[in-house]
Structure formats: structure tokens, C-alpha cells
Design an enzyme around this catalytic site. Sequence first.
Site, PDB file in Angstrom:
ATOM      1  N   HIS A   1       7.106  -9.741  -4.689  1.00  0.00           N
ATOM      2  CA  HIS A   1       8.539 -10.059  -4.694  1.00  0.00           C
ATOM      3  C   HIS A   1       8.831 -11.299  -3.839  1.00  0.00           C
ATOM      4  O   HIS A   1       9.643 -12.139  -4.206  1.00  0.00           O
ATOM      5  CB  HIS A   1       9.350  -8.893  -4.123  1.00  0.00           C
ATOM      6  CG  HIS A   1       9.253  -7.627  -4.900  1.00  0.00           C
ATOM      7  ND1 HIS A   1       8.611  -6.503  -4.435  1.00  0.00           N
ATOM      8  CD2 HIS A   1       9.731  -7.301  -6.136  1.00  0.00           C
ATOM      9  CE1 HIS A   1       8.701  -5.537  -5.325  1.00  0.00           C
ATOM     10  NE2 HIS A   1       9.370  -5.990  -6.373  1.00  0.00           N
TER      11      HIS A   1
ATOM     12  N   SER B   1       1.965  -3.951  -6.623  1.00  0.00           N
ATOM     13  CA  SER B   1       2.984  -3.150  -7.285  1.00  0.00           C
ATOM     14  C   SER B   1       3.523  -2.134  -6.281  1.00  0.00           C
ATOM     15  O   SER B   1       2.767  -1.630  -5.442  1.00  0.00           O
ATOM     16  CB  SER B   1       2.358  -2.404  -8.473  1.00  0.00           C
ATOM     17  OG  SER B   1       3.200  -1.335  -8.873  1.00  0.00           O
TER      18      SER B   1
ATOM     19  N   LEU C   1       9.858  -3.828  -1.362  1.00  0.00           N
ATOM     20  CA  LEU C   1       9.380  -5.196  -1.568  1.00  0.00           C
ATOM     21  C   LEU C   1       7.961  -5.395  -1.052  1.00  0.00           C
ATOM     22  O   LEU C   1       7.571  -4.812  -0.041  1.00  0.00           O
ATOM     23  CB  LEU C   1      10.328  -6.186  -0.870  1.00  0.00           C
ATOM     24  CG  LEU C   1      11.791  -6.117  -1.314  1.00  0.00           C
ATOM     25  CD1 LEU C   1      12.608  -7.176  -0.580  1.00  0.00           C
ATOM     26  CD2 LEU C   1      11.936  -6.294  -2.813  1.00  0.00           C
TER      27      LEU C   1
END
Length: 280
Positions: A37, A186, A33
Site C-alpha cells: 500500500h 497481502s 496497510l
Amino acid sequence: MDVIRTIREMQAWSKERKREGKTIGIVPTMGCLHEGHLSLIDAARVHGADCVVVTIFVNPIQFAPNEDFVSYPRDFERDSALCAGKNVDAVFAPPVQEMYPAPVTCFVSERKLSKGLCAKTRPTHFDGVTTVVAKLFNAVLPDVAVFGQKDAQQARVLQRMVRDLNFPIRMVIAPIVREADGLAKSSRNRYLSETERRNTLVLSRSLKEAAGLVAGGETDLRKIVASIQEKIAAAGGKVDYVETVDAEELEPVEVKSDKPVMIALAAYFGNTRLIDNIIL
Ligand code: PAF
């Protein structure tokens, strides 16, 4: 925060919350995460979820044999601490055996939006995504589901799945979260060497410059695509695709009109494939 490993327990947990009159938001993830997120968790609450369930499952069937399923970063302790820090109500983290006790012979398949863009190099990817997300929806029984605009094609495909298969779920697509220098967050950014990381800045920069050109009156989107391709190559990236498409239907568009257009791209820096997009 509850940590749930089986579908049956997950369904029982959600049914209990529903009996209490609460709405449930799902944030599907593959773990590792990052702030992107965490922004989806906030979005779930903003869009009415009383309880938020984060799912953490590295889904084997959305990876091709040559892709990074085995090496995909996994750190459950860190991920669950981040979820607890965001007051997530439950983490659903089933083992592969729970989600796929037998070889999968039944897939959910979207047949239009999932065909271009990323599907050209990842032809089986979206069937894996739609199948697992349908299974996660059936496990978590959410009222609201949140996905990120960074994976724009995935988001459109899943919206279509929800529409066409009548899932009673409100879909929320949350904005891209970027590093301070513009690179879209990412889980795969951690694969980049220092030089590759610097070179990736061309992605967000060239998208921003393209937006400036279009705002300045450029309507020939082929020129825009060519200039982004050149910039990525000059920065040492290998272009997978740069395309201008209708922002909803993902059909190619060559001339900018007043309809929203998305510039979507994928490029390799070293072995790492990154995606990014902007809507004009
Ligand atoms: O975007 C992702 O992390 C995955 O594709 C998803 C939606 C969790 C399905 O495995």
C-alpha cells in the site's frame, strides 16, 4: 494529516484543494496497510498527485457471507500512523453507515472482465468492488487513482469502469511488492501458520519458473499451467485456479504469441486464499 469520516466533508476538503489548484490522488485500501500500500502512495505522487488521500474502508458488499468480512484485520491507529509517516494529506475512513445508510439496490457492474478468474469462486465480489470504488471516487473527487497489480483482475475491471463510465480520473497500476522471499505482500498473509507461510513460496517461485520456460521458447501454455498446478499441490496448497489470459482483456490464451500474457493464480493454504500473477 486530516482524518475525514463523512462524504460531505471529504468532498468539501477536495473541492478546497482543487480551488487551490492542486491535483488529488486516491489510494483506496481496506486498511491493514503494508509496504505494498505504501508503494501506491509513492506512485500517486510520481504520477502527479499534489495531495494524496488514502481511503480505509472494509467494504462489506465485496465479501460473500462465507468470507472474512467480520474477521478482516482492522487497526486504524497503526494505519493512520503509517499514512502520517508517508505525509499523506488526508485519510478518508467512513463508517459503514456513512457509505451504506440503506440496503444497496444500485450497483455498478462490469460485465466482461469481472466474469472469469476470481469471479468463479467469488461471483459477487467485483460488483462490490466497482460499486464501492465508484462511491469513493465520488467522495474524494480524485484526478489520479492508484491500484496494485497484485489484484490484477480488480485493476483491469476498475480501469474498464473508469473508461466506460467516463470518470475523469487517470488510473495508475503499480507493480507487485513482494517479501524478500518472493511472496506477494497481502493483508491476508498474516493468517498463515509458519508451515503454510513456507509453503506459499511455491506461488512466486512457480510463476518465475514458468516465465523462464516461456523465455526459453515454450509456447504451450497448457503445459505451463499444468506444471504450476502440480507444484502448488505438491507444496500442500489447494489450487483455486491457474490460468493464462490476455493481459488486458483477460481472455484465455493457450499458445504464447508476441502479445502479453498474464499467468494468474489463486490457491488456498489452509483457509487462506492467496492470489498472484506475472505478465509474460
Ligand atoms: O483492493 C482493495 O483493498 C479493495 O478491493 C478496494 C479497491 C479498496 C475496494 O474496497
